[in-house]
Design an enzyme around this catalytic site. Sequence first.
Site, mmCIF file in Angstrom:
data_model
loop_
_atom_site.group_PDB
_atom_site.id
_atom_site.type_symbol
_atom_site.label_atom_id
_atom_site.label_comp_id
_atom_site.label_asym_id
_atom_site.label_seq_id
_atom_site.Cartn_x
_atom_site.Cartn_y
_atom_site.Cartn_z
ATOM 1 C CG ASP A 184 110.274 47.837 175.310
ATOM 2 O OD1 ASP A 184 110.813 48.735 175.958
ATOM 3 O OD2 ASP A 184 109.455 48.055 174.380
ATOM 4 C CB CYS A 200 136.059 47.853 141.453
ATOM 5 S SG CYS A 200 136.349 49.015 142.797
#
Length: 831
Positions: A512, A28
Amino acid sequence: MSMATTSSAGAQAAAISLPIEGMTCASCVGRVEAALAKVEGVASVSVNLATERADIRLNRPVDRMALIQAIEKVGYDVPQGTIELAIGGMTCASCVGRVEKALKAVPGVTEAVVNLATERATVRGVASVQDLIAAVDKVGYEASPVDTGMQADEEAAEKKDAERAELKRDLTLAAVLALPVFVLEMGSHMIPGMHEWVASTIGIQQSWYLQFVLTLLVLAIPGWRFYEKGFPALFRLGPDMNSLVAVGTAAAFGYSMVATFAPSLLPAGTVNVYYEAAAVIVALILLGRFLEARAKGRTSEAIKRLIGLQAKEAHVLRDGRIVDIPINDVAQGDIVEVRPGERVPVDGEVTEGRSFVDESMITGEPIPVEKAEGSTVVGGTVNQKGALTLRATAVGGQTMLAQIIRMVEQAQGSKLPIQAVVDKVTLWFVPAVMLAAVLTFLVWLVFGPSPALSFALVNAVAVLIIACPCAMGLATPTSIMVGTGRGAEMGVLFRKGEALQLLKDAKVVAVDKTGTLTEGRPVLTDLEIADGFDRNQVLAKVAAVESRSEHPIARAIVESAVEGGIALPTMTDFDSVTGMGVRATVDGARVEVGADRFMRELGLDVGSFARTAERLGNEGKSPLYAAIDGRLAAIIAVADPIKSSTPAAIAALHQLGLKVAMITGDNARTAQAIAKQLGIDEVVAEVLPEGKVEAVRRLKASHGQIAYVGDGINDAPALAEADVGLAIGTGTDVAVESADVVLMSGNLQGVPNAIALSKATIGNIRQNLFWAFGYNTALIPVAAGVLYPAYGVLLSPIFAAGAMALSSVFVLGNALRLRRFQPPLAADTAH
């Protein structure tokens, strides 16, 4: 965003460093280097896989975007970054529009937000700092990268203080010079015989000469700021507030100068001077700017207070002894000593000592929190009477206080959806005002009474001066700054400014259960003993049996015994009876603990605890029983207790007209029992994390905008799905990162506080915008002389300048009222 060593707008020379994403191996690196080497002007390229950067040396200027495109062409990315710029020279809303437009036009910029109140620009993209600075410079403003850290903030504060001092000096000089001009010219309107006295003593012509000299000094020294910025902006076809003042005062001064030195050039009957208008306008606008600068300084006091909470030094163990070092030199892992009464210098974990720590600056909660070995402490909090030794876990920019300061600054610099309309209007506002002034001049010149030229000049100048859009530009950002700062003081952090606007429209708040409504860990809530047994002895034996289990219920029983100072006796012959319970021998006694069916199998009747069992069932708790040597000894219940602050918070949400829904993974019976106890309107139980997202969507569809409150990793998707996500700050980092608002105290009362603050802030912004737009819309026609035919009323340019200065001060003063905002539960919690 990456920086280059040298640059010009659009092209850069010498060297450029670019971050690169997507590289995984050496091949790369080779591909990226080869792609960059092909770009004309590149002398050499070095790509580093570990740092994921490309260092490019150039032999001539190269367009940065050509390099980025070359990287992208071979399949890699140059990640977008964020750059903060300090912008100098902005005076009104139209300046904001121009700077934003210039920044957005820079290749590689995807987003640019400019804030008049903070005088900062936040830019996202791949453009370089130098290109951004050059773009800002091109449209007549100054830009510099914003440094971070305490020293940078102190330098910025010093710069602001110097600016205020300069404004005060110029204002004083302008007032001293303008006062005689005003008295000489306008005194005759207020004091009978003044005109005759001036004529007989000084002489009218000599009075004009004196006014000319004094006004020239006003315009050339304290007033020069308007001309050096206003005329260049006008020539660039981007007029701003300075342009309006410059054109207006120059027109009044120029006309007066002709009347003084070449009166023959003017039509008969129009020879008059307006020196007092030019001089007093400059003095009044400088007064407005000075008051504005002082008020602006107060809008950022919340940030200053937060920065002031940082300790300057720390007592650190180095080479076997404690030394005092600057806070910036403390490293992660250092052992730090905190003495009684001192501020905790860094985030850390207590390794030795016991004390109470005042954490109100973080949580807004006034009660000090006990700290002992293993406890976490936050930098900036105040140690009370004990001494603590701690290991530094976060230093510098990683501390919670530094992150809070960053969050508040980001929220203060953000632009709300409501601001988009303001920006569109203000960009065209100044050119429209100039056109209105020209039309006013022409209409009065053609249709006005004699002396038409004088009327035309005075009314055109009044239109230019009255219509300054300062108030419009300050209306939204100042309220955001003060509102988010007040929120931080209350332990409510707006991570995203948009949440401040969206939260007020919430119709339902979904919460919650575990860790939000409740403490988040099971504890022993009920222990009822049968006749003939001692409570401590029963708890000791039951805890000894349960000490072998890792089940949360077993742990809660053991913790209750340990916290009560009860020693656990020796246990043998432990046996787990599947689906029933556990048994063991403790101090020679046979102990069995389990559900009612286990007791029945043992031949024991649990009827004596029937009423207690029914109550526990109604509360959503599952009872356990204990038998010792074949006799029923106790009924036990373990539950996750509701936080003491939860009932008042639910009541406050109902008072705000909101529905409250509970979303939980718990069984339906427990959820319904808690909902009934707290007065919760809707329950969604037995849901998995992905089910929470679906529940949020369903509630949104049936009720409208939704705010979701959670604290755990499993809440992160639901927090992101809701219109506004509020994370309990004592929860996980993932939940906090997914949220728009963070409640630092872990107290649900922060939710109604945040919603009430949102309503108050947006209400404040609307008041400011109504004043700013209403004031301009109403007074421009008055300044143009629309009331003259019917009522003979004209607006003097001096009053126009005073009214314009007052409008900005009003808007800032109104925004500062938010500093006194009181949370809706303050009265309740005081009792």
